[in-house]
Each structure stands twice: as C-alpha cells, then as structure tokens.
Write a protein that holds these residues in place. Structure first.
Motif, PDB file in Angstrom:
ATOM      1  N   ARG A  36       0.783  -1.213   0.140  1.00 63.69           N
ATOM      2  CA  ARG A  36      -0.020  -0.066  -0.184  1.00 63.69           C
ATOM      3  C   ARG A  36       0.962   1.461  -0.145  1.00 63.69           C
ATOM      4  O   ARG A  36       0.549   2.124  -0.515  1.00 63.69           O
ATOM      5  N   ARG A  37       2.130   1.295   0.594  1.00 60.86           N
ATOM      6  CA  ARG A  37       3.031   2.480   0.843  1.00 60.86           C
ATOM      7  C   ARG A  37       3.870   2.426  -0.284  1.00 60.86           C
ATOM      8  O   ARG A  37       4.844   3.398  -0.482  1.00 60.86           O
ATOM      9  N   GLY A  38       4.153   1.422  -1.251  1.00 60.28           N
ATOM     10  CA  GLY A  38       5.123   1.182  -2.186  1.00 60.28           C
ATOM     11  C   GLY A  38       6.511   1.276  -1.772  1.00 60.28           C
ATOM     12  O   GLY A  38       7.548   1.857  -2.613  1.00 60.28           O
ATOM     13  N   PHE A  39       6.714   0.694  -0.541  1.00 63.21           N
ATOM     14  CA  PHE A  39       8.106   0.350  -0.111  1.00 63.21           C
ATOM     15  C   PHE A  39       8.872  -0.615  -1.035  1.00 63.21           C
ATOM     16  O   PHE A  39       8.152  -1.766  -1.204  1.00 63.21           O
ATOM     17  N   ASP A  40      10.062  -0.937  -0.699  1.00 65.65           N
ATOM     18  CA  ASP A  40      10.775  -2.103  -0.974  1.00 65.65           C
ATOM     19  C   ASP A  40      11.061  -2.863   0.385  1.00 65.65           C
ATOM     20  O   ASP A  40      10.419  -2.354   1.450  1.00 65.65           O
ATOM     21  N   GLU A  41      11.156  -4.052   0.404  1.00 61.75           N
ATOM     22  CA  GLU A  41      11.199  -4.950   1.679  1.00 61.75           C
ATOM     23  C   GLU A  41      12.211  -4.283   2.802  1.00 61.75           C
ATOM     24  O   GLU A  41      11.745  -4.544   3.975  1.00 61.75           O
TER      25      GLU A  41
END
Length: 315
Positions: free
Chosen positions: A207-212
């Motif tokens: 949902r927030r478009g982060f990488d792992e």
C-alpha cells in the motif's frame, strides 16, 4: 354568568391543547413516513460524502462490516472519509475492516483521517484508504503483532497451588499461565506471530510502495508522530478533514461542497425498530452515558487471538 364564562374559557383552552396535540401527531407521522420512504429508497437521497468513525479498540464487529457493505452499495455516497482514532485491537478484526474498506475503494474514493492515535490495527485500517491524512502529533505506526500471557507458575508455587491437566498433545493450550512454556511451545508461538507479522508487513509494502528493506526498517514496532510518518512515507499528508476534502476535490473530482454525513452501525439492542421508539431509547440511554462507556470499554478490552494493539505502559 361567571361560571358559564369560566366553562367556556376552559373549553377553549382544551380545544387549543387538543389542536396542538393533533398537529404534533400529524408532524410526527409525516416525519416517520418521510424517514421510512428514504430508507426504503422511494425517494433517492441526495449525493453525499460518508463519514465512518472507527474509534476505540478494534474487535470483530459484524454491525460495522454490514455498515461498510451499505456504504459501498449506496449510489448517493460519492466518497468516504474513514475517521480513525484507535490504538488497534485484534489482528482479525483489523483484517476484516481492511478487506471491506478496499471493496468500497474499488467503487469510490476513500480517505483516512487519523485522530489522536491510529496505531497497530488502527494503522492497518488506514492502509485500506486511497489517501492517508494525519495530524502532526497523531500517534501512528506500531507495525507489528503481539501475543501475551501472564505467567503465574511461581506465584502459584508460593501459594501451594499446583495446576494439573490432561491434554491431547504437548502443544495444546500452549503457552499457558500455569506452567513454564517448553521450547517447542515458544517456537510454535513465534511461528504464529511471524505469520501474522509477514502479512502486516506485506500490506505496508504493497500500500505504501516500499521495498522490503524499508518496510522492515519502518515496521520494527515503534510508533511515529504524524510529522515523522509523513517524512517516512507512512502517511500522505499532515492535516485534518478539510485536507481530505481538498484531496478528494483535486484528485478525484468529488465536490467539497457535498454534505459530509455520519454513517453509524445499526443499533437494535432493545428490539426497537420504529422511529419514535429509537428516539425514546436514545434519550433514556443518554442519562446512563458514563455507565455505558465503562461497559463498552470492558467489552472491547476482552480480546482473544492475535493482537495488533499499541498502548503505552503505565509506570
């Protein structure tokens, strides 16, 4: 003559009173008919923005889920403001809210407006929105899952009490407060927590478009202010409901002149379904507000299952 005059005056007063009561009865019936017509769909309601309040500890709440379904399917609702003021609660309760709000977002825009606190399960609910707005000093984040139990073994030993049990397998009802947990029990509990935690992290990443790596760094369980959350990308903007309305107008072409109306779960605890009966019930309950609040808090804090909940430890 004075007696006759008094009688005539009394009769006139009585007639006036009866007339007033008749008028009041007619108005009440008219209001009830209008309300019934609106609920039945005979007269379509005007376009609006629905405000749904998610407050207090989150638990499984069928009435709230039913409300979300109604908002999703109501064509008069052009957008939704999800106001959240919650420290979280059960992971399954937050999961249900997330899934059902996402089903709303498939049809109409949803903005989450965070209040004093929207942490753990409250933040899960916020992730379901298309846009997240928080106050600068809102407490949010607390990305994680917890499973707690009280260990009473030593206390019971001091009191001379021994807990005995017969169970079908070593891991049944483990861990429990009466015996020291075995390494196998702790390992099984850790696997339970990690399963739910991976799901939570997956929501944040998606949902927030982060990488792992960023997701795990931010999802270490800490809480953030709204200012920090914006800097780290956990929310979209610092502001309040007006900020949410501005976003709806600019990004989703939803007029900010539409009325914002509160939608609340149906309450029918006393079997009262008629309009007048509900009004009378609410008036009676308002005199017991303090007691009602205590009862609700007690009910809400009885949480079973995995918990995604933030609360500062009292010292």
């Amino acid at each position: 003559m004075s007696i006759d005059a008094d009688q005539i005056t009394d009769r006139r007063r009585l007639k006036r009173r009866l007339s007033l009561w008749r008028i009041a009865a007619i108005v009440a019936i008219a209001v009830a008919l209008i309300a019934t017509s609106l609920q039945s769909g005979l007269f379509p309601p005007s376009e609006q923005i629905a405000r749904i309040r998610l407050e207090g500890v989150i638990a499984d709440d069928p009435a709230l889920i039913d409300l979300l379904h109604k908002v999703r399917d109501d064509k008069s609702v052009k957008a939704v403001i999800l106001y959240i003021n919650s420290p979280g609660g059960t992971a399954s309760g937050a999961e249900a809210i997330y899934e059902n709000v996402r089903s709303i977002a498939a049809k109409k825009p949803v903005v989450a407006v965070l209040g004093t606190v929207a942490a753990s399960g409250g933040y899960i609910a916020a992730l379901s929105a298309d846009h997240i707005v928080a106050r600068g000093n809102t407490i949010t984040g607390s990305i994680g899952v917890i499973f707690q139990w009280t260990q009473l073994k030593d206390l019971m030993g001091k009191l001379g009490i021994e807990m005995r049990e017969v169970k079908s397998a070593p891991l049944k009802a483990e861990p429990n407060p009466f015996t020291e947990p075995s390494p196998e029990a702790l390992k099984a509990t850790e696997a339970l927590i990690q399963s739910s935690y991976r799901w939570f992290l997956g929501l944040v990443q998606e949902r927030r478009g982060f990488d792992e790596a960023t997701t795990r760094k931010l999802g270490d369980g800490r809480v953030y202010t709204g200012f920090q959350a914006e800097e780290n990308g956990l929310i979209d903007e610092v502001g309040g409901e007006q900020t949410a309305l501005t976003w709806l107008r600019k990004e989703r072409q939803v007029s900010d002149r539409l009325p914002v109306r509160d939608w609340t779960p149906a309450e029918d605890e006393f079997g009262i379904t008629d309009l007048v009966g509900k009004a009378m019930a609410r008036a009676a309950l308002s005199t017991m507000e303090g007691l009602s609040q205590k009862t609700l808090h007690t009910k809400r804090l009885t949480l079973d299952g995995l918990t995604s909940l933030w609360h500062p430890e009292a010292r």
